[in-house]
Scaffold this motif. Sequence first.
Motif, PDB file in Angstrom:
ATOM      1  N   SER A  81     -31.778  20.283  -4.136  1.00 44.67           N
ATOM      2  CA  SER A  81     -32.811  20.361  -3.107  1.00 44.67           C
ATOM      3  C   SER A  81     -33.839  19.259  -3.370  1.00 44.67           C
ATOM      4  O   SER A  81     -34.028  18.832  -4.501  1.00 44.67           O
ATOM      5  CB  SER A  81     -33.458  21.736  -3.092  1.00 44.67           C
ATOM      6  OG  SER A  81     -33.826  22.129  -4.378  1.00 44.67           O
ATOM      7  N   PRO A  82     -34.522  18.785  -2.330  1.00 46.17           N
ATOM      8  CA  PRO A  82     -35.442  17.656  -2.486  1.00 46.17           C
ATOM      9  C   PRO A  82     -36.581  17.969  -3.457  1.00 46.17           C
ATOM     10  O   PRO A  82     -37.136  19.058  -3.437  1.00 46.17           O
ATOM     11  CB  PRO A  82     -36.002  17.450  -1.086  1.00 46.17           C
ATOM     12  CG  PRO A  82     -35.109  18.179  -0.178  1.00 46.17           C
ATOM     13  CD  PRO A  82     -34.430  19.228  -0.956  1.00 46.17           C
ATOM     14  N   GLU A  83     -36.892  17.016  -4.318  1.00 47.03           N
ATOM     15  CA  GLU A  83     -37.995  17.206  -5.259  1.00 47.03           C
ATOM     16  C   GLU A  83     -39.189  16.360  -4.819  1.00 47.03           C
ATOM     17  O   GLU A  83     -39.018  15.317  -4.201  1.00 47.03           O
ATOM     18  CB  GLU A  83     -37.539  16.887  -6.690  1.00 47.03           C
ATOM     19  CG  GLU A  83     -36.939  15.518  -6.886  1.00 47.03           C
ATOM     20  CD  GLU A  83     -37.976  14.531  -7.360  1.00 47.03           C
ATOM     21  OE1 GLU A  83     -39.051  14.946  -7.810  1.00 47.03           O
ATOM     22  OE2 GLU A  83     -37.713  13.339  -7.257  1.00 47.03           O
ATOM     23  N   PRO A  84     -40.406  16.805  -5.101  1.00 50.60           N
ATOM     24  CA  PRO A  84     -41.595  16.194  -4.498  1.00 50.60           C
ATOM     25  C   PRO A  84     -42.108  14.923  -5.175  1.00 50.60           C
ATOM     26  O   PRO A  84     -42.991  14.290  -4.643  1.00 50.60           O
ATOM     27  CB  PRO A  84     -42.637  17.305  -4.613  1.00 50.60           C
ATOM     28  CG  PRO A  84     -42.220  18.086  -5.794  1.00 50.60           C
ATOM     29  CD  PRO A  84     -40.736  18.039  -5.813  1.00 50.60           C
ATOM     30  N   TYR A  85     -41.578  14.529  -6.337  1.00 47.91           N
ATOM     31  CA  TYR A  85     -42.145  13.383  -7.041  1.00 47.91           C
ATOM     32  C   TYR A  85     -41.488  12.072  -6.641  1.00 47.91           C
ATOM     33  O   TYR A  85     -42.154  11.082  -6.382  1.00 47.91           O
ATOM     34  CB  TYR A  85     -42.070  13.604  -8.553  1.00 47.91           C
ATOM     35  CG  TYR A  85     -42.922  14.770  -8.963  1.00 47.91           C
ATOM     36  CD1 TYR A  85     -44.308  14.668  -8.980  1.00 47.91           C
ATOM     37  CD2 TYR A  85     -42.354  15.992  -9.281  1.00 47.91           C
ATOM     38  CE1 TYR A  85     -45.103  15.745  -9.317  1.00 47.91           C
ATOM     39  CE2 TYR A  85     -43.143  17.077  -9.614  1.00 47.91           C
ATOM     40  CZ  TYR A  85     -44.519  16.957  -9.637  1.00 47.91           C
ATOM     41  OH  TYR A  85     -45.304  18.023  -9.954  1.00 47.91           O
ATOM     42  N   LYS A  86     -40.167  12.028  -6.597  1.00 43.15           N
ATOM     43  CA  LYS A  86     -39.474  10.800  -6.190  1.00 43.15           C
ATOM     44  C   LYS A  86     -38.821  10.929  -4.813  1.00 43.15           C
ATOM     45  O   LYS A  86     -38.360   9.951  -4.263  1.00 43.15           O
ATOM     46  CB  LYS A  86     -38.401  10.441  -7.216  1.00 43.15           C
ATOM     47  CG  LYS A  86     -38.973  10.005  -8.551  1.00 43.15           C
ATOM     48  CD  LYS A  86     -37.860   9.539  -9.460  1.00 43.15           C
ATOM     49  CE  LYS A  86     -38.424   9.061 -10.789  1.00 43.15           C
ATOM     50  NZ  LYS A  86     -37.353   8.647 -11.709  1.00 43.15           N
ATOM     51  N   GLY A  87     -38.736  12.146  -4.295  1.00 38.05           N
ATOM     52  CA  GLY A  87     -38.126  12.357  -2.985  1.00 38.05           C
ATOM     53  C   GLY A  87     -36.616  12.381  -3.028  1.00 38.05           C
ATOM     54  O   GLY A  87     -35.964  12.252  -1.986  1.00 38.05           O
ATOM     55  N   LYS A  88     -36.021  12.561  -4.200  1.00 39.46           N
ATOM     56  CA  LYS A  88     -34.575  12.577  -4.336  1.00 39.46           C
ATOM     57  C   LYS A  88     -34.027  13.951  -3.977  1.00 39.46           C
ATOM     58  O   LYS A  88     -34.711  14.956  -4.108  1.00 39.46           O
ATOM     59  CB  LYS A  88     -34.173  12.234  -5.772  1.00 39.46           C
ATOM     60  CG  LYS A  88     -34.518  10.832  -6.169  1.00 39.46           C
ATOM     61  CD  LYS A  88     -34.236  10.444  -7.608  1.00 39.46           C
ATOM     62  CE  LYS A  88     -33.390  11.342  -8.423  1.00 39.46           C
ATOM     63  NZ  LYS A  88     -33.062  10.795  -9.742  1.00 39.46           N
ATOM     64  N   LYS A 103     -45.876  14.283  -4.085  1.00 35.55           N
ATOM     65  CA  LYS A 103     -47.018  14.562  -4.954  1.00 35.55           C
ATOM     66  C   LYS A 103     -47.303  13.340  -5.811  1.00 35.55           C
ATOM     67  O   LYS A 103     -46.404  12.558  -6.112  1.00 35.55           O
ATOM     68  CB  LYS A 103     -46.705  15.722  -5.899  1.00 35.55           C
ATOM     69  CG  LYS A 103     -46.588  17.063  -5.249  1.00 35.55           C
ATOM     70  CD  LYS A 103     -46.348  18.102  -6.314  1.00 35.55           C
ATOM     71  CE  LYS A 103     -46.263  19.492  -5.749  1.00 35.55           C
ATOM     72  NZ  LYS A 103     -45.985  20.480  -6.800  1.00 35.55           N
ATOM     73  N   ALA A 104     -48.530  13.208  -6.236  1.00 42.22           N
ATOM     74  CA  ALA A 104     -48.881  12.131  -7.178  1.00 42.22           C
ATOM     75  C   ALA A 104     -48.340  12.526  -8.535  1.00 42.22           C
ATOM     76  O   ALA A 104     -48.365  13.691  -8.934  1.00 42.22           O
ATOM     77  CB  ALA A 104     -50.389  11.948  -7.234  1.00 42.22           C
ATOM     78  N   GLY A 105     -47.877  11.550  -9.282  1.00 50.98           N
ATOM     79  CA  GLY A 105     -47.381  11.821 -10.630  1.00 50.98           C
ATOM     80  C   GLY A 105     -48.527  11.999 -11.602  1.00 50.98           C
ATOM     81  O   GLY A 105     -49.657  12.311 -11.227  1.00 50.98           O
ATOM     82  N   LYS A 106     -48.243  11.767 -12.860  1.00 51.50           N
ATOM     83  CA  LYS A 106     -49.299  11.880 -13.874  1.00 51.50           C
ATOM     84  C   LYS A 106     -50.373  10.817 -13.648  1.00 51.50           C
ATOM     85  O   LYS A 106     -50.085   9.691 -13.284  1.00 51.50           O
ATOM     86  CB  LYS A 106     -48.713  11.644 -15.271  1.00 51.50           C
ATOM     87  CG  LYS A 106     -47.790  12.701 -15.755  1.00 51.50           C
ATOM     88  CD  LYS A 106     -47.351  12.345 -17.160  1.00 51.50           C
ATOM     89  CE  LYS A 106     -46.388  13.333 -17.722  1.00 51.50           C
ATOM     90  NZ  LYS A 106     -45.952  12.974 -19.049  1.00 51.50           N
ATOM     91  N   SER A 107     -51.579  11.186 -13.883  1.00 53.86           N
ATOM     92  CA  SER A 107     -52.652  10.183 -13.833  1.00 53.86           C
ATOM     93  C   SER A 107     -52.985   9.824 -15.261  1.00 53.86           C
ATOM     94  O   SER A 107     -52.960  10.650 -16.160  1.00 53.86           O
ATOM     95  CB  SER A 107     -53.863  10.726 -13.091  1.00 53.86           C
ATOM     96  OG  SER A 107     -54.326  11.913 -13.703  1.00 53.86           O
ATOM     97  N   GLY A 108     -53.288   8.558 -15.457  1.00 57.56           N
ATOM     98  CA  GLY A 108     -53.568   8.074 -16.823  1.00 57.56           C
ATOM     99  C   GLY A 108     -54.885   8.602 -17.378  1.00 57.56           C
ATOM    100  O   GLY A 108     -55.663   9.262 -16.701  1.00 57.56           O
ATOM    101  N   LYS A 109     -55.133   8.349 -18.671  1.00 59.06           N
ATOM    102  CA  LYS A 109     -56.386   8.770 -19.307  1.00 59.06           C
ATOM    103  C   LYS A 109     -57.563   8.033 -18.679  1.00 59.06           C
ATOM    104  O   LYS A 109     -57.457   6.860 -18.329  1.00 59.06           O
ATOM    105  CB  LYS A 109     -56.361   8.489 -20.803  1.00 59.06           C
ATOM    106  CG  LYS A 109     -55.508   9.434 -21.574  1.00 59.06           C
ATOM    107  CD  LYS A 109     -55.695   9.212 -23.048  1.00 59.06           C
ATOM    108  CE  LYS A 109     -54.976  10.258 -23.840  1.00 59.06           C
ATOM    109  NZ  LYS A 109     -55.177  10.079 -25.277  1.00 59.06           N
ATOM    110  N   LYS A 110     -58.669   8.715 -18.639  1.00 57.25           N
ATOM    111  CA  LYS A 110     -59.851   8.100 -18.037  1.00 57.25           C
ATOM    112  C   LYS A 110     -60.903   7.844 -19.091  1.00 57.25           C
ATOM    113  O   LYS A 110     -61.020   8.378 -20.089  1.00 57.25           O
ATOM    114  CB  LYS A 110     -60.425   8.980 -16.956  1.00 57.25           C
ATOM    115  CG  LYS A 110     -59.465   9.060 -15.765  1.00 57.25           C
ATOM    116  CD  LYS A 110     -60.098   9.845 -14.657  1.00 57.25           C
ATOM    117  CE  LYS A 110     -59.136   9.920 -13.509  1.00 57.25           C
ATOM    118  NZ  LYS A 110     -59.627  10.608 -12.385  1.00 57.25           N
TER     119      LYS A 110
END
Length: 179
Positions: free
Chosen positions: A153-160, A172-179
């Motif tokens: 079934s389709p996954e929301p991060y890469k659309g595969k 969805k947005a993936g991981k966000s880097g350290k701030k």
Amino acid sequence: MSRIGKLPIEIPTTVDVNVTNDNVVVKGKFGTLERTLPELIQVEQTDGRLIVGLRNQTRDSKALHGLYRTLINNMIVGVSEQFLITLELKGVGYRANVQAKSLVLNLGYSHPVNIDIPDGIQVEVVQNTTLNIKACDKEQLGLFAAKIRSWRSPEPYKGKGILYKGEKVLRKAGKSGKK
């Protein structure tokens, strides 16, 4: 009375409909479909039309009125035109092909996935990544398409995954880097 249930069903000239007490048999150029009706529902055939009615007005019969009118209409449309569902495979290395009465899918697993194609369903593969599935029984067609789709079934991060034609995957947005 149901708004959908009271609509008459037009019968094309290429379709034969046989209505008995609790059984409807529909024959067309793509096959034959049969459905047993509950005792609450009655079907009358008059000059190229079917009218679905109720034997008595109860809460249960009102709930089934529109449902069985739609099921009988889908049977008539299915044997005269057939239904089509198109699935798209999105992902690197995702491929499909048909071998005899089996659908072989490469979906990124360590092994190919073999799915037996039921009788009455035709599968056509276009450019290795698009599946056209045709059948005269809309219910069986939808279940088979859902069975194929359940493997990836389709996954929301890469659309595969396996998508219905025209389906949009909410990303969805993936991981966000350290701030």
